[in-house]
Design an enzyme around this catalytic site. Structure first.
Site, short mmCIF file in Angstrom:
data_model
loop_
_atom_site.label_atom_id
_atom_site.label_comp_id
_atom_site.label_asym_id
_atom_site.label_seq_id
_atom_site.Cartn_x
_atom_site.Cartn_y
_atom_site.Cartn_z
N GLY A 162 31.54 42.53 33.77
CA GLY A 162 31.18 43.93 33.72
C GLY A 162 31.59 44.66 32.46
N LYS A 183 29.85 28.42 43.83
CA LYS A 183 30.44 28.95 42.60
C LYS A 183 31.87 29.38 42.96
CE LYS A 183 30.17 32.58 39.19
NZ LYS A 183 29.88 34.00 39.06
N ALA A 240 29.23 35.91 32.64
CA ALA A 240 29.96 37.19 32.51
C ALA A 240 30.03 37.67 31.06
CB ALA A 240 31.38 37.11 33.07
N GLY A 241 29.86 38.96 30.93
CA GLY A 241 30.04 39.63 29.64
C GLY A 241 28.77 39.92 28.87
#
Lengths: 363, 259
Positions: free
Chosen positions: B159, B98, B185-186
């Protein structure tokens, strides 16, 4: 006399910060703590990164009124030689430490740049993350340190109040307020990846000091967008000269400061050292702090040689072993993280010199 | 069987877990098991083979049925990410990487230029490259062209818990992409994972929302269910949205057949 930079006295966008910092604030500390905890949890999770200081040398030509290494103190002066540095690092590794902060006094012939560069090289062979808290250097010197594996520079302004600064730094190379203030930017220009800033709390009025520290952090983050910035909150501790600070920063005030910084700077690393007692450190874990020092020795040779009877730069307060400290964090549902970096990322950062970043002064 | 295919690898779960924010290794492992994730990412910076109690890689590599995807979190340039990928592959044996390149350690937004450069190099070296990117449809296609195994656009900042704030861009990326699109993410709630899957994402990656929950193990199970429900809904074919009411019986049947 050269003016202080405009950003240091810029009142813009600091009203809310001032409101949170003030001890007679209508915002109660419990509300701040709840907000800070939520932000910390969301952004950093349930972890605290650990580091430890290694005092390489206590030789110092400066006359800082508040410091145990000042040249008029009677402390025994020494520096670690290469084999001693290796032994100290081996002792630190046994404690689990993988993130190390190398410290010296101000620049001297005995412990100058060449000595520090060699120490960084030795440390970087063993530790994934090496930072320095030493004397201010030139851009070229910082670039050389970055090439040798140094990723971080910690440099406290001590006090951002210029008048107090002149008074407390009685003689020596540290006397130049602006040269010190510009040090983090020289480090970043030289390719150092993270800078840690702070004020020694107790030297001047705490709310104003915290606001100036906040402005400094914000200025660095805006001007050097690739930089990792961290702020620390060292409170004056007893040192062998017996100097008494003019301001007493209470636990409540310090906690308020850390909480306000977490709310005002939600993504920034905030550090808390072993200057603070165990119960305060445990209480603040998870409420904003993301980095803590561990099992610190503030004497030269303190890890390998143990207690020698010498006093360090200052007296530490949290004297727990690495194991005890980690257990205390785990009891609070926080994972102590020893290695949170990798040597693959070492080397000078690409930093573009900002236009006017260093030159801006009050007209 | 509705499997997720990445390169020559097949996964039955479409929930991928991040591992960096848990309160202990034990909590992390229980969350991974409860999530039924089969692909888990771990940062090279958290590999600590000298001190096993501080090491995330070892315990994860012991889990049955888990494929590890090392990540380059901490890299700020393509060169650093490539170096980290090489070290990660040596240590883990995993072909997955990744690519995470965030030059600003405050907001951790991915650098599109450095990410593209690193992805191009690593894909040409045979890695299964999974780049973490902003929700940029053109960049997603450019990464597909250079041989990435998937793209991982963000739903919101790492985050932040702001959910699918990039939904409009994600829809374009999903519509255009010939490789798996994984929202990374999120996400804060399982309902957001479900919504991402309903939109047609191939998978979601979650870390903070699970690690920061009061009960991470239970939240991991909830995300498993949310991801699964969203995927089933997507495959079942969602009723189209409309601003107008559409009666179930035709209103104009009295007109007879159009001539």
């Amino acid at each position: 006399m050269k003016e202080v930079p405009a950003w240091l006295v810029d009142e813009g966008s600091t009203a809310e910060m001032r409101r949170m910092l003030s001890s007679d604030s209508p915002v109660d500390i419990e509300t701040l703590a709840a907000r800070a905890r939520a932000i910390t949890l969301r952004r950093f999770g349930r972890t605290i990164s650990l580091y430890a200081p290694l005092y390489l040398s206590n030789h110092c030509p400066s006359g800082c009124a508040y410091c145990g290494f000042a040249s008029d103190r009677t402390t025994l002066r020494r520096r670690l030689e290469e084999d001693e540095i290796r032994r100290e690092i081996a002792a630190m590794k046994k404690l689990g430490i993988r993130d190390i902060l190398l410290l010296t006094g101000e620049r001297t012939a005995v412990a100058g740049f060449d000595y520090l560069r060699r120490a960084v090289e030795i440390a970087a062979e063993e530790m994934p993350r090496v930072s320095v808290e030493t004397f201010p250097m030139s851009v070229e010197e910082y670039r050389e340190l970055a090439r040798c594996g140094c990723t971080g520079v910690t440099i406290y302004q001590e006090t951002y109040d210029r008048g107090r600064y002149e008074e407390l730094h009685r003689w020596g190379p540290k006397k130049d307020f602006l040269h010190r203030l510009e040090t983090p930017e020289r480090a970043l220009e030289g390719g150092i990846k993270t800078v840690g800033i702070g004020a020694l709390l107790g030297l001047s009025e705490p709310v104003e000091e915290a606001l100036r520290l906040y402005r400094h952090a914000r200025h660095l983050a805006k001007t050097w967008w690739r930089a990792g910035i961290s702020a620390s909150f060292p409170r004056m501790r007893p040192e062998q000269g017996g100097w008494q600070p003019p301001f007493n920063v209470s636990d409540h005030q310090l906690a308020r400061m850390i909480l306000a910084f977490r709310i005002g700077l939600p993504d920034m690393d905030l550090a808390l050292s072993t200057r603070e007692r165990a119960s305060f450190r445990d209480g603040m874990a998870g409420l904003g702090v993301t980095r803590m020092s561990i099992a610190s020795k503030t004497t030269v040779g303190g890890y390998d040689e143990g207690e020698t009877g010498e006093r360090g730069q200052f007296d530490i307060s949290d004297e727990r072993s690495a194991g005890e400290f980690c257990q205390a964090l785990r009891n609070r549902g926080i994972e102590p993280v020893f290695k949170n970096w990798d040597g693959a990322y070492n080397g000078p950062a690409t930093q573009i010199i900002p236009t006017g970043g260093l030159k801006e002064t009050i007209p | 069987m509705d499997a997720l295919h990445i390169g020559s690898h097949t996964f039955n779960s479409r929930l991928i877990l991040g591992t960096g924010k848990f309160s202990s290794t034990d909590v992390m492992l229980r969350a991974v098991r409860a999530s039924k994730a089969e692909l888990v990412t771990v940062a090279l910076r958290r590999f600590n083979r000298e001190q096993l109690e501080d090491d995330l890689f070892g315990p994860l590599s012991q889990l049955e049925g888990i494929t590890l995807m090392p990540n380059t979190s901490g890299a700020s340039t393509a060169a650093e990410a490539v170096k980290a990928a090489h070290i990660s592959r040596e240590l883990s044996g995993s072909p997955f990487i990744k690519v995470e390149i965030h030059p600003n350690p405050q907001h951790l937004m991915p650098d599109p230029i450095e990410t593209f450069e690193a992805a191009k190099i690593l894909a040409s070296e045979g890695f299964l490259v999974m780049p973490y990117i902003s929700a940029d449809p053109v960049l997603a296609k450019r990464l597909e062209e250079v041989g990435c195994a998937s793209v991982m656009p963000l739903g919101a900042a790492i985050g932040s818990g702001r959910g699918l704030s990039t939904a409009g861009m994600l829809e374009i990326i999903i519509r255009e992409s010939a490789i798996p699109v994984i929202v990374d993410a999120g996400l804060r709630a399982p309902s957001e994972a479900a919504r991402a899957m309903e939109m047609g994402c191939s998978a979601v990656l979650v870390n903070s929302a699970i690690a920061a929950a009061e009960n991470p193990e239970e939240m991991a199970a909830a995300f498993r269910d949310g991801t699964s429900a969203g995927r089933r809904a997507y495959r079942a074919g969602l009723m189209t949205e409309s601003g107008d009411a559409v009666p179930t019986s035709p209103l104009t049947s009295f007109l007879g057949e159009r001539r």
